[in-house]
Scaffold this motif. Structure first.
Motif, PDB file in Angstrom:
ATOM      1  N   ILE A 125     -71.062 -79.399  83.033  1.00  0.00           N
ATOM      2  CA  ILE A 125     -72.451 -79.116  83.391  1.00  0.00           C
ATOM      3  C   ILE A 125     -72.751 -79.930  84.639  1.00  0.00           C
ATOM      4  O   ILE A 125     -72.646 -81.160  84.630  1.00  0.00           O
ATOM      5  N   VAL A 126     -73.109 -79.251  85.722  1.00  0.00           N
ATOM      6  CA  VAL A 126     -73.349 -79.913  86.997  1.00  0.00           C
ATOM      7  C   VAL A 126     -74.808 -79.744  87.389  1.00  0.00           C
ATOM      8  O   VAL A 126     -75.348 -78.630  87.348  1.00  0.00           O
ATOM      9  N   GLN A 127     -75.438 -80.843  87.760  1.00  0.00           N
ATOM     10  CA  GLN A 127     -76.842 -80.791  88.187  1.00  0.00           C
ATOM     11  C   GLN A 127     -76.921 -80.645  89.690  1.00  0.00           C
ATOM     12  O   GLN A 127     -76.251 -81.348  90.442  1.00  0.00           O
ATOM     13  N   MET A 128     -77.753 -79.707  90.144  1.00  0.00           N
ATOM     14  CA  MET A 128     -78.024 -79.524  91.563  1.00  0.00           C
ATOM     15  C   MET A 128     -79.534 -79.462  91.736  1.00  0.00           C
ATOM     16  O   MET A 128     -80.164 -78.452  91.445  1.00  0.00           O
ATOM     17  N   GLY A 129     -80.115 -80.587  92.142  1.00  0.00           N
ATOM     18  CA  GLY A 129     -81.568 -80.663  92.185  1.00  0.00           C
ATOM     19  C   GLY A 129     -82.122 -80.629  90.780  1.00  0.00           C
ATOM     20  O   GLY A 129     -81.736 -81.422  89.932  1.00  0.00           O
ATOM     21  N   LYS A 130     -82.990 -79.683  90.500  1.00  0.00           N
ATOM     22  CA  LYS A 130     -83.561 -79.520  89.170  1.00  0.00           C
ATOM     23  C   LYS A 130     -82.839 -78.452  88.359  1.00  0.00           C
ATOM     24  O   LYS A 130     -83.220 -78.163  87.227  1.00  0.00           O
ATOM     25  N   ASP A 131     -81.811 -77.870  88.940  1.00  0.00           N
ATOM     26  CA  ASP A 131     -81.071 -76.808  88.277  1.00  0.00           C
ATOM     27  C   ASP A 131     -79.772 -77.345  87.690  1.00  0.00           C
ATOM     28  O   ASP A 131     -79.204 -78.325  88.173  1.00  0.00           O
ATOM     29  N   PHE A 132     -79.289 -76.652  86.651  1.00  0.00           N
ATOM     30  CA  PHE A 132     -78.025 -77.016  86.013  1.00  0.00           C
ATOM     31  C   PHE A 132     -77.105 -75.795  85.978  1.00  0.00           C
ATOM     32  O   PHE A 132     -77.528 -74.701  85.611  1.00  0.00           O
ATOM     33  N   PHE A 133     -75.870 -76.015  86.389  1.00  0.00           N
ATOM     34  CA  PHE A 133     -74.861 -74.965  86.376  1.00  0.00           C
ATOM     35  C   PHE A 133     -73.771 -75.350  85.375  1.00  0.00           C
ATOM     36  O   PHE A 133     -73.449 -76.527  85.229  1.00  0.00           O
ATOM     37  N   ILE A 134     -73.220 -74.361  84.696  1.00  0.00           N
ATOM     38  CA  ILE A 134     -72.043 -74.605  83.873  1.00  0.00           C
ATOM     39  C   ILE A 134     -70.851 -74.002  84.588  1.00  0.00           C
ATOM     40  O   ILE A 134     -70.908 -72.883  85.097  1.00  0.00           O
ATOM     41  N   GLU A 135     -69.765 -74.771  84.666  1.00  0.00           N
ATOM     42  CA  GLU A 135     -68.556 -74.328  85.340  1.00  0.00           C
ATOM     43  C   GLU A 135     -67.380 -74.393  84.367  1.00  0.00           C
ATOM     44  O   GLU A 135     -67.180 -75.416  83.709  1.00  0.00           O
ATOM     45  N   ASP A 136     -66.641 -73.310  84.273  1.00  0.00           N
ATOM     46  CA  ASP A 136     -65.432 -73.310  83.458  1.00  0.00           C
ATOM     47  C   ASP A 136     -64.326 -74.038  84.219  1.00  0.00           C
ATOM     48  O   ASP A 136     -64.111 -73.788  85.410  1.00  0.00           O
ATOM     49  N   LEU A 137     -63.647 -74.953  83.547  1.00  0.00           N
ATOM     50  CA  LEU A 137     -62.609 -75.765  84.190  1.00  0.00           C
ATOM     51  C   LEU A 137     -61.218 -75.195  83.920  1.00  0.00           C
ATOM     52  O   LEU A 137     -60.322 -75.899  83.462  1.00  0.00           O
ATOM     53  N   GLU A 138     -61.065 -73.897  84.213  1.00  0.00           N
ATOM     54  CA  GLU A 138     -59.777 -73.215  83.996  1.00  0.00           C
ATOM     55  C   GLU A 138     -59.306 -73.375  82.559  1.00  0.00           C
ATOM     56  O   GLU A 138     -58.131 -73.623  82.279  1.00  0.00           O
ATOM     57  N   SER A 139     -60.232 -73.234  81.616  1.00  0.00           N
ATOM     58  CA  SER A 139     -59.918 -73.394  80.202  1.00  0.00           C
ATOM     59  C   SER A 139     -59.034 -72.250  79.708  1.00  0.00           C
ATOM     60  O   SER A 139     -58.981 -71.169  80.306  1.00  0.00           O
ATOM     61  N   THR A 140     -58.344 -72.485  78.604  1.00  0.00           N
ATOM     62  CA  THR A 140     -57.435 -71.470  78.045  1.00  0.00           C
ATOM     63  C   THR A 140     -58.185 -70.257  77.532  1.00  0.00           C
ATOM     64  O   THR A 140     -57.798 -69.106  77.793  1.00  0.00           O
ATOM     65  N   ASN A 141     -59.271 -70.469  76.811  1.00  0.00           N
ATOM     66  CA  ASN A 141     -59.996 -69.367  76.180  1.00  0.00           C
ATOM     67  C   ASN A 141     -61.259 -68.955  76.927  1.00  0.00           C
ATOM     68  O   ASN A 141     -61.956 -68.038  76.504  1.00  0.00           O
ATOM     69  N   GLY A 142     -61.557 -69.626  78.046  1.00  0.00           N
ATOM     70  CA  GLY A 142     -62.717 -69.241  78.836  1.00  0.00           C
ATOM     71  C   GLY A 142     -64.031 -69.746  78.261  1.00  0.00           C
ATOM     72  O   GLY A 142     -64.092 -70.292  77.152  1.00  0.00           O
ATOM     73  N   THR A 143     -65.089 -69.579  79.046  1.00  0.00           N
ATOM     74  CA  THR A 143     -66.436 -70.008  78.658  1.00  0.00           C
ATOM     75  C   THR A 143     -67.352 -68.796  78.624  1.00  0.00           C
ATOM     76  O   THR A 143     -67.391 -68.016  79.580  1.00  0.00           O
ATOM     77  N   LEU A 144     -68.072 -68.630  77.525  1.00  0.00           N
ATOM     78  CA  LEU A 144     -69.000 -67.505  77.376  1.00  0.00           C
ATOM     79  C   LEU A 144     -70.437 -68.001  77.454  1.00  0.00           C
ATOM     80  O   LEU A 144     -70.789 -69.000  76.832  1.00  0.00           O
ATOM     81  N   VAL A 145     -71.257 -67.288  78.211  1.00  0.00           N
ATOM     82  CA  VAL A 145     -72.697 -67.533  78.240  1.00  0.00           C
ATOM     83  C   VAL A 145     -73.380 -66.232  77.872  1.00  0.00           C
ATOM     84  O   VAL A 145     -73.206 -65.223  78.550  1.00  0.00           O
ATOM     85  N   ASN A 146     -74.100 -66.262  76.769  1.00  0.00           N
ATOM     86  CA  ASN A 146     -74.770 -65.050  76.281  1.00  0.00           C
ATOM     87  C   ASN A 146     -73.768 -63.896  76.119  1.00  0.00           C
ATOM     88  O   ASN A 146     -74.022 -62.767  76.543  1.00  0.00           O
ATOM     89  N   ASN A 147     -72.605 -64.231  75.529  1.00  0.00           N
ATOM     90  CA  ASN A 147     -71.547 -63.252  75.235  1.00  0.00           C
ATOM     91  C   ASN A 147     -70.867 -62.701  76.480  1.00  0.00           C
ATOM     92  O   ASN A 147     -70.182 -61.674  76.419  1.00  0.00           O
ATOM     93  N   ARG A 148     -70.999 -63.388  77.610  1.00  0.00           N
ATOM     94  CA  ARG A 148     -70.375 -62.918  78.851  1.00  0.00           C
ATOM     95  C   ARG A 148     -69.524 -64.037  79.430  1.00  0.00           C
ATOM     96  O   ARG A 148     -69.981 -65.176  79.568  1.00  0.00           O
TER      97      ARG A 148
END
Length: 250
Positions: free
Chosen positions: A47-70
């Motif tokens: 989870i990376v903060q940029m100003g007042k916003d937050f981004f989630i970044e997948d770190l080349e994980s094996t099974n991937g990262t899902l946000v709202n089933n995507r």
């Protein structure tokens, strides 16, 4: 204040306040958010903060990262988003949004259409590594895209503080609405579809692609993946919305 609520099969496990510029999620105990499950990689996401916003970044994980089933590689978190790691879930809560739910319907409609949220960047030291856009009328188009920097500057420098950038919506139900770009960073777009940021620098304004398969369009041309300076009266197309960027003394 923003936070993440960890749960497993509707059972609340823990709560994490997003009070750091970068927080890692993964199976290793050294992660800020530790999820001890084989479906989760050692360092799965951040989870990376940029100003007042937050981004989630997948770190080349094996099974991937899902946000709202995507499945996502990088995603601008919105209040209520559900991030999934196997059977575990992290719900993103933005208390600022909760406190502002009483806003007028006009403003709410504008936010639904544009998702424009000014925010202040803590560090504005990165030069041209952030993608952005430059538009010039066809009759004046002479800029050439360089892989590392913006070739064509804005029409006028902003060091004097005399000119302020603004965007005005040109289509849709929010047509005519204006936003003053008086913050270091302003986020535009629709999360999950297309997101970009406009950064304010001493030498002008720059638009940067953040999320989505399609890059923003400026004056009918794709901005590509590198930073471009915005010029007075450029027309930006983002997530189906057309906006005019212009410089004003007020």
């Amino acid at each position: 204040m923003a936070k993440l609520i960890l749960s497993l099969e509707n059972t609340l496990l823990s709560e994490y306040t997003l009070d750091k510029d970068r927080m890692t999620i993964g199976r290793r105990p050294t992660n800020d958010i530790h999820i001890d499950n084989l479906a989760v990689s050692g360092e799965h996401a951040a989870i990376v903060q940029m100003g007042k916003d937050f981004f989630i970044e997948d770190l080349e994980s094996t099974n991937g990262t899902l946000v709202n089933n995507r499945a996502v590689k990088k995603h601008l978190l919105q209040h209520g988003d559900i991030v999934e790691f196997g059977k575990y879930q992290l719900k993103y809560i933005n208390e600022v949004v909760l406190n502002n739910l009483g806003m007028g319907s006009g403003e709410a409609d504008f936010e639904k259409t544009m998702i424009i949220r000014p925010s202040v960047m803590k560090n504005m030291t990165a030069p041209a590594t952030i993608p952005a856009v430059v538009k010039v009328p066809a009759s004046q188009a002479t800029g050439v895209v360089n892989s590392t920097e913006v070739v064509k500057p804005a029409l006028a420098p902003l060091a004097s503080g005399e000119l302020v950038g603004k965007v005005q919506v040109l289509n849709g139900s929010s047509s005519g609405r204006e936003l003053t770009l008086n913050k270091a960073l302003t986020t535009l777009g629709k999360p999950g579809v297309q997101v970009a940021v406009i950064t304010k620098r001493p030498n002008g304004y720059f638009i940067t692609h953040v999320e989505g398969k399609v890059h923003p369009i400026v004056n009918g041309n794709s901005t590509g993946s590198q930073a471009f300076a915005l010029n007075d009266h450029d027309v930006i197309e983002l997530a189906g919305v057309k906006m005019e960027f212009y410089l004003s003394k007020t």
